[in-house]
Design a protein around this motif. Structure first.
Motif, PDB file in Angstrom:
ATOM      1  N   LEU A   1       4.199  14.015 -12.109  1.00  0.00           N
ATOM      2  CA  LEU A   1       4.478  13.904 -13.543  1.00  0.00           C
ATOM      3  C   LEU A   1       3.323  14.478 -14.369  1.00  0.00           C
ATOM      4  CD1 LEU A   1       6.067  10.351 -13.652  1.00  0.00           C
ATOM      5  CD2 LEU A   1       7.193  12.492 -14.284  1.00  0.00           C
ATOM      6  N   LYS A   2       2.125  14.226 -13.935  1.00  0.00           N
ATOM      7  CA  LYS A   2       0.946  14.715 -14.657  1.00  0.00           C
ATOM      8  C   LYS A   2       0.931  16.252 -14.718  1.00  0.00           C
ATOM      9  CE  LYS A   2      -3.900  13.559 -15.061  1.00  0.00           C
ATOM     10  NZ  LYS A   2      -5.012  12.790 -14.511  1.00  0.00           N
ATOM     11  N   ARG A   3       1.392  16.881 -13.650  1.00  0.00           N
ATOM     12  CA  ARG A   3       1.446  18.347 -13.622  1.00  0.00           C
ATOM     13  C   ARG A   3       2.578  18.906 -14.478  1.00  0.00           C
ATOM     14  NH1 ARG A   3       0.494  17.271  -8.217  1.00  0.00           N
ATOM     15  NH2 ARG A   3       2.616  17.792  -7.614  1.00  0.00           N
TER      16      ARG A   3
ATOM     17  N   GLU B   1       0.825  -1.215   0.000  1.00  0.00           N
ATOM     18  CA  GLU B   1       0.000   0.000   0.000  1.00  0.00           C
ATOM     19  C   GLU B   1       0.856   1.261   0.000  1.00  0.00           C
ATOM     20  OE1 GLU B   1      -3.116  -0.033   3.004  1.00  0.00           O
ATOM     21  OE2 GLU B   1      -3.454  -2.164   2.612  1.00  0.00           O
ATOM     22  N   LEU B   2       1.937   1.252   0.775  1.00  0.00           N
ATOM     23  CA  LEU B   2       2.831   2.416   0.814  1.00  0.00           C
ATOM     24  C   LEU B   2       3.460   2.674  -0.551  1.00  0.00           C
ATOM     25  CD1 LEU B   2       4.602   1.911   4.253  1.00  0.00           C
ATOM     26  CD2 LEU B   2       3.102   3.807   3.613  1.00  0.00           C
ATOM     27  N   TRP B   3       3.914   1.629  -1.218  1.00  0.00           N
ATOM     28  CA  TRP B   3       4.499   1.804  -2.546  1.00  0.00           C
ATOM     29  C   TRP B   3       3.455   2.245  -3.552  1.00  0.00           C
ATOM     30  CZ3 TRP B   3       9.057   3.178  -3.307  1.00  0.00           C
ATOM     31  CH2 TRP B   3      10.108   2.685  -2.523  1.00  0.00           C
ATOM     32  N   ASP B   4       2.240   1.742  -3.417  1.00  0.00           N
ATOM     33  CA  ASP B   4       1.171   2.145  -4.331  1.00  0.00           C
ATOM     34  C   ASP B   4       0.824   3.626  -4.149  1.00  0.00           C
ATOM     35  OD1 ASP B   4      -0.670   1.293  -6.415  1.00  0.00           O
ATOM     36  OD2 ASP B   4      -2.258   1.629  -4.937  1.00  0.00           O
ATOM     37  N   VAL B   5       0.753   4.074  -2.909  1.00  0.00           N
ATOM     38  CA  VAL B   5       0.499   5.492  -2.632  1.00  0.00           C
ATOM     39  C   VAL B   5       1.640   6.339  -3.190  1.00  0.00           C
ATOM     40  CG1 VAL B   5       0.386   7.205  -0.760  1.00  0.00           C
ATOM     41  CG2 VAL B   5      -1.002   5.129  -0.629  1.00  0.00           C
ATOM     42  N   THR B   6       2.865   5.888  -2.989  1.00  0.00           N
ATOM     43  CA  THR B   6       4.029   6.617  -3.500  1.00  0.00           C
ATOM     44  C   THR B   6       3.982   6.707  -5.020  1.00  0.00           C
ATOM     45  OG1 THR B   6       5.333   5.885  -1.606  1.00  0.00           O
ATOM     46  CG2 THR B   6       6.553   6.708  -3.515  1.00  0.00           C
ATOM     47  N   LEU B   7       3.648   5.599  -5.671  1.00  0.00           N
ATOM     48  CA  LEU B   7       3.530   5.606  -7.122  1.00  0.00           C
ATOM     49  C   LEU B   7       2.505   6.654  -7.569  1.00  0.00           C
ATOM     50  CD1 LEU B   7       3.557   2.675  -9.542  1.00  0.00           C
ATOM     51  CD2 LEU B   7       1.719   4.320  -9.705  1.00  0.00           C
ATOM     52  N   ASN B   8       1.363   6.683  -6.915  1.00  0.00           N
ATOM     53  CA  ASN B   8       0.322   7.645  -7.279  1.00  0.00           C
ATOM     54  C   ASN B   8       0.754   9.086  -7.040  1.00  0.00           C
ATOM     55  OD1 ASN B   8      -1.642   5.817  -8.279  1.00  0.00           O
ATOM     56  ND2 ASN B   8      -2.152   5.254  -6.187  1.00  0.00           N
TER      57      ASN B   8
ATOM     58  N   ILE C   1      12.301   9.324 -14.717  1.00  0.00           N
ATOM     59  CA  ILE C   1      11.627  10.216 -15.671  1.00  0.00           C
ATOM     60  C   ILE C   1      11.454  11.593 -15.060  1.00  0.00           C
ATOM     61  CG2 ILE C   1       9.465  10.638 -16.923  1.00  0.00           C
ATOM     62  CD1 ILE C   1       9.241   7.526 -17.159  1.00  0.00           C
ATOM     63  N   LEU C   2      11.031  11.634 -13.805  1.00  0.00           N
ATOM     64  CA  LEU C   2      10.819  12.904 -13.116  1.00  0.00           C
ATOM     65  C   LEU C   2      12.119  13.701 -13.029  1.00  0.00           C
ATOM     66  CD1 LEU C   2       8.951  14.825 -11.599  1.00  0.00           C
ATOM     67  CD2 LEU C   2       9.376  13.469  -9.531  1.00  0.00           C
ATOM     68  N   GLU C   3      13.201  13.040 -12.680  1.00  0.00           N
ATOM     69  CA  GLU C   3      14.505  13.722 -12.612  1.00  0.00           C
ATOM     70  C   GLU C   3      14.894  14.285 -13.967  1.00  0.00           C
ATOM     71  OE1 GLU C   3      16.536  14.625 -10.090  1.00  0.00           O
ATOM     72  OE2 GLU C   3      14.865  13.973  -8.837  1.00  0.00           O
ATOM     73  N   SER C   4      14.628  13.532 -15.016  1.00  0.00           N
ATOM     74  CA  SER C   4      14.923  13.985 -16.368  1.00  0.00           C
ATOM     75  C   SER C   4      14.110  15.246 -16.713  1.00  0.00           C
ATOM     76  CB  SER C   4      14.622  12.874 -17.368  1.00  0.00           C
ATOM     77  OG  SER C   4      14.752  13.329 -18.679  1.00  0.00           O
ATOM     78  N   VAL C   5      12.853  15.245 -16.336  1.00  0.00           N
ATOM     79  CA  VAL C   5      11.985  16.407 -16.587  1.00  0.00           C
ATOM     80  C   VAL C   5      12.497  17.625 -15.815  1.00  0.00           C
ATOM     81  CG1 VAL C   5       9.659  17.344 -16.210  1.00  0.00           C
ATOM     82  CG2 VAL C   5       9.938  15.028 -17.114  1.00  0.00           C
ATOM     83  N   LYS C   6      12.880  17.404 -14.573  1.00  0.00           N
ATOM     84  CA  LYS C   6      13.383  18.522 -13.756  1.00  0.00           C
ATOM     85  C   LYS C   6      14.664  19.098 -14.319  1.00  0.00           C
ATOM     86  CE  LYS C   6      11.310  17.486  -9.302  1.00  0.00           C
ATOM     87  NZ  LYS C   6      11.589  17.203  -7.895  1.00  0.00           N
TER      88      LYS C   6
ATOM     89  N   GLU D   1       1.108  15.325 -24.784  1.00  0.00           N
ATOM     90  CA  GLU D   1       1.579  14.242 -25.648  1.00  0.00           C
ATOM     91  C   GLU D   1       2.465  13.263 -24.880  1.00  0.00           C
ATOM     92  OE1 GLU D   1       4.320  13.609 -29.618  1.00  0.00           O
ATOM     93  OE2 GLU D   1       3.386  15.571 -29.291  1.00  0.00           O
ATOM     94  N   THR D   2       3.381  13.791 -24.100  1.00  0.00           N
ATOM     95  CA  THR D   2       4.278  12.947 -23.312  1.00  0.00           C
ATOM     96  C   THR D   2       3.501  12.189 -22.246  1.00  0.00           C
ATOM     97  OG1 THR D   2       6.058  14.541 -23.694  1.00  0.00           O
ATOM     98  CG2 THR D   2       6.393  12.930 -21.928  1.00  0.00           C
ATOM     99  N   MET D   3       2.551  12.865 -21.614  1.00  0.00           N
ATOM    100  CA  MET D   3       1.755  12.214 -20.576  1.00  0.00           C
ATOM    101  C   MET D   3       0.880  11.117 -21.168  1.00  0.00           C
ATOM    102  SD  MET D   3       1.555  12.237 -17.379  1.00  0.00           S
ATOM    103  CE  MET D   3       0.666  11.062 -16.392  1.00  0.00           C
ATOM    104  N   ASN D   4       0.334  11.347 -22.347  1.00  0.00           N
ATOM    105  CA  ASN D   4      -0.474  10.310 -22.997  1.00  0.00           C
ATOM    106  C   ASN D   4       0.367   9.064 -23.288  1.00  0.00           C
ATOM    107  OD1 ASN D   4      -2.816  11.837 -22.920  1.00  0.00           O
ATOM    108  ND2 ASN D   4      -2.551  12.644 -24.983  1.00  0.00           N
ATOM    109  N   ALA D   5       1.586   9.280 -23.762  1.00  0.00           N
ATOM    110  CA  ALA D   5       2.485   8.151 -24.036  1.00  0.00           C
ATOM    111  C   ALA D   5       2.834   7.422 -22.740  1.00  0.00           C
ATOM    112  CB  ALA D   5       3.746   8.639 -24.741  1.00  0.00           C
ATOM    113  N   LEU D   6       3.112   8.170 -21.691  1.00  0.00           N
ATOM    114  CA  LEU D   6       3.438   7.569 -20.404  1.00  0.00           C
ATOM    115  C   LEU D   6       2.230   6.821 -19.831  1.00  0.00           C
ATOM    116  CD1 LEU D   6       5.651   7.155 -18.302  1.00  0.00           C
ATOM    117  CD2 LEU D   6       4.894   9.281 -17.206  1.00  0.00           C
ATOM    118  N   THR D   7       1.042   7.361 -20.045  1.00  0.00           N
ATOM    119  CA  THR D   7      -0.180   6.701 -19.575  1.00  0.00           C
ATOM    120  C   THR D   7      -0.352   5.356 -20.272  1.00  0.00           C
ATOM    121  OG1 THR D   7      -1.235   8.806 -19.051  1.00  0.00           O
ATOM    122  CG2 THR D   7      -2.690   6.913 -19.381  1.00  0.00           C
TER     123      THR D   7
END
Length: 108
Positions: free
Chosen positions: A38-40, A25-32, A100-105, A45-51
């Motif tokens: 990432l969604k923000r 549950e903790l990992w699932d919450v962290t993932l979300n 991915i997040l680090e790359s975006v930042k 286009e990138t978010m659709n591909a990631l989705t």
């Protein structure tokens, strides 16, 4: 849980099941939470591909969990083993999304 396992603390099957369920549950919450960031940050286009990638990952994860259930069908610890496998897979996905997040930042 990882500390308890590392220290060889004795857990009953029901305690182990509860602990592994909480870990998943903790990992699932962290993932979300990472997903929300990432969604923000990502363009549509990138978010659709990631989705789409995420949907494929979910299908794969569920198949892996079913395999684990089948492998341990008669095991008294089946539920805990399945929870632990789900937690491991989700932790790995969180790690992938954090890359991915680090790359975006870095690009901002």
């Amino acid at each position: 849980l990882k500390t308890a396992i590392g220290e060889k603390e004795v857990l009953s099957p029901s305690e182990y099941d509860e602990q592994t369920s909480e870990l998943y549950e903790l990992w699932d919450v962290t993932l979300n939470e990472v997903w929300g960031v990432l969604k923000r940050l990502l363009d549509d286009e990138t978010m659709n591909a990631l989705t789409e990638e995420e949907r494929e990952w979910i299908i794969w994860k569920e198949a892996e969990i079913r395999k684990t259930e089948e492998e341990h069908g008669n095991d008294t610890m089946q539920s805990a083993i399945v929870n632990l496998r789900a937690a491991e897979l989700t932790e790995k996905r969180v790690d992938d999304l954090l890359i991915i997040l680090e790359s975006v930042k870095r690009q901002s």
